[in-house]
Each structure stands twice: as structure tokens, then as C-alpha cells.
Write a protein that holds these residues in place. Structure first.
Motif, PDB file in Angstrom:
ATOM      1  N   GLY A  44       0.818  -1.203   0.000  1.00 17.98           N
ATOM      2  CA  GLY A  44       0.000   0.000   0.000  1.00 17.98           C
ATOM      3  C   GLY A  44       0.853   1.254   0.000  1.00 17.98           C
ATOM      4  N   TRP A  45       0.306   2.331  -0.573  1.00 16.38           N
ATOM      5  CA  TRP A  45       0.941   3.645  -0.593  1.00 16.38           C
ATOM      6  C   TRP A  45       0.221   4.508   0.434  1.00 16.38           C
ATOM      7  CZ3 TRP A  45       5.115   6.066  -2.198  1.00 16.38           C
ATOM      8  CH2 TRP A  45       5.119   7.454  -2.350  1.00 16.38           C
ATOM      9  N   TYR A  46       0.980   5.059   1.396  1.00 18.42           N
ATOM     10  CA  TYR A  46       0.399   5.771   2.528  1.00 18.42           C
ATOM     11  C   TYR A  46       0.834   7.227   2.632  1.00 18.42           C
ATOM     12  CZ  TYR A  46      -1.321   1.283   4.071  1.00 18.42           C
ATOM     13  OH  TYR A  46      -1.992   0.085   4.132  1.00 18.42           O
ATOM     14  N   ALA A  47       1.300   7.824   1.577  1.00 18.34           N
ATOM     15  CA  ALA A  47       1.643   9.252   1.613  1.00 18.34           C
ATOM     16  C   ALA A  47       0.370  10.075   1.484  1.00 18.34           C
ATOM     17  CB  ALA A  47       2.603   9.590   0.475  1.00 18.34           C
ATOM     18  N   PRO A  48       0.384  11.284   1.996  1.00 20.93           N
ATOM     19  CA  PRO A  48      -0.797  12.136   1.815  1.00 20.93           C
ATOM     20  C   PRO A  48      -0.999  12.446   0.329  1.00 20.93           C
ATOM     21  CG  PRO A  48       0.839  13.181   3.273  1.00 20.93           C
ATOM     22  CD  PRO A  48       1.433  11.917   2.756  1.00 20.93           C
TER      23      PRO A  48
END
Length: 130
Positions: free
Chosen positions: A36-40
């Protein structure tokens, strides 16, 4: 955007699919895991990721068509860019193979993290100014 890609590894998490509901976007692996990508979110940009296991065998038909050298890195880049342009991957192959065509409004980075090859790619949602 380049600074975010430089630290992309900090925004990627490997988990089970049920544990990655909070990801902005995700990529499912053939062994049941999920990256998963969790950057804003970044205003004016769309993001896509794709991940594959480094040791996964390259399917014979794809190896024949595209070769095996650096296959998973090329594959994940093509998958991301196809996702960002809303082009089915089979249509992408017809147009570009596994190459990255030149374009001024997308940026990408391919990383090897543990047993995975992961590409993170962005495309501008508005035309570049200038």
C-alpha cells in the motif's frame, strides 16, 4: 514531487489486504500480500503503484515477447503508467511494449524492497504550465 519519490520507501507498507484499507492505492501480490501507498495525497497529481515478487517466474509468453532482463521493473512501470492513463495493459503493450514513452507530466521511481520490485508513479491531473 521528486522529493516525495526520493523517500517513496517510507510511504510503502507490506501487509495483508484486510490490513491495508487505509492505503491511498495498493497492489496485490500473487502470494496474498498487499503493498500500500500511505503518503498524503498531492494536489494536482494522481498516484499508482505496482509491485511484484523479485523471484516470481516470468510467464513464458511474456518472456518470449519482452525478454527476461529486468522484466519485473519494466512490468511494474508499464502497469503503473497504464493505470494512470486509464489504458488496459494489453493495449499498452500494443502501443509501447514495456517501455516508458516520453511525457512531461509523469514521474516514476522503481525500487527493490526486500523481495519486491515496486514502482510508484505520478501523473499531473492538469496540463503543465509554461
Amino acid at each position: 514531487m521528486a522529493s516525495l519519490l526520493a523517500v517513496a520507501h517510507r510511504h510503502l507498507r507490506l501487509a495483508l489486504p484486510v490490513e491495508s484499507a487505509g492505503a491511498v492505492t495498493r497492489s496485490y501480490l500473487d502470494d496474498g500480500r498487499c503493498v500500500g501507498w500511505y503518503a498524503p495525497p498531492v494536489p494536482g497529481w494522481r498516484v499508482a503503484i505496482d509491485a511484484e515478487r523479485v523471484g516470481a517466474p516470468v510467464p513464458t509468453a511474456l518472456a518470449r515477447r519482452f525478454g527476461t532482463a529486468d522484466f519485473w521493473a519494466r512490468w511494474t512501470r508499464a502497469e503503473c503508467l497504464a493505470k494512470l492513463t486509464d489504458v488496459p495493459i494489453a493495449a499498452w503493450w500494443q502501443r509501447h511494449g514495456l517501455a516508458v514513452p516520453p511525457r512531461v507530466d509523469w514521474l516514476w521511481r522503481t525500487l527493490t524492497i526486500a523481495d519486491l520490485v515496486v514502482t510508484v508513479a505520478f501523473v499531473a491531473t492538469a496540463p503543465p504550465r509554461g
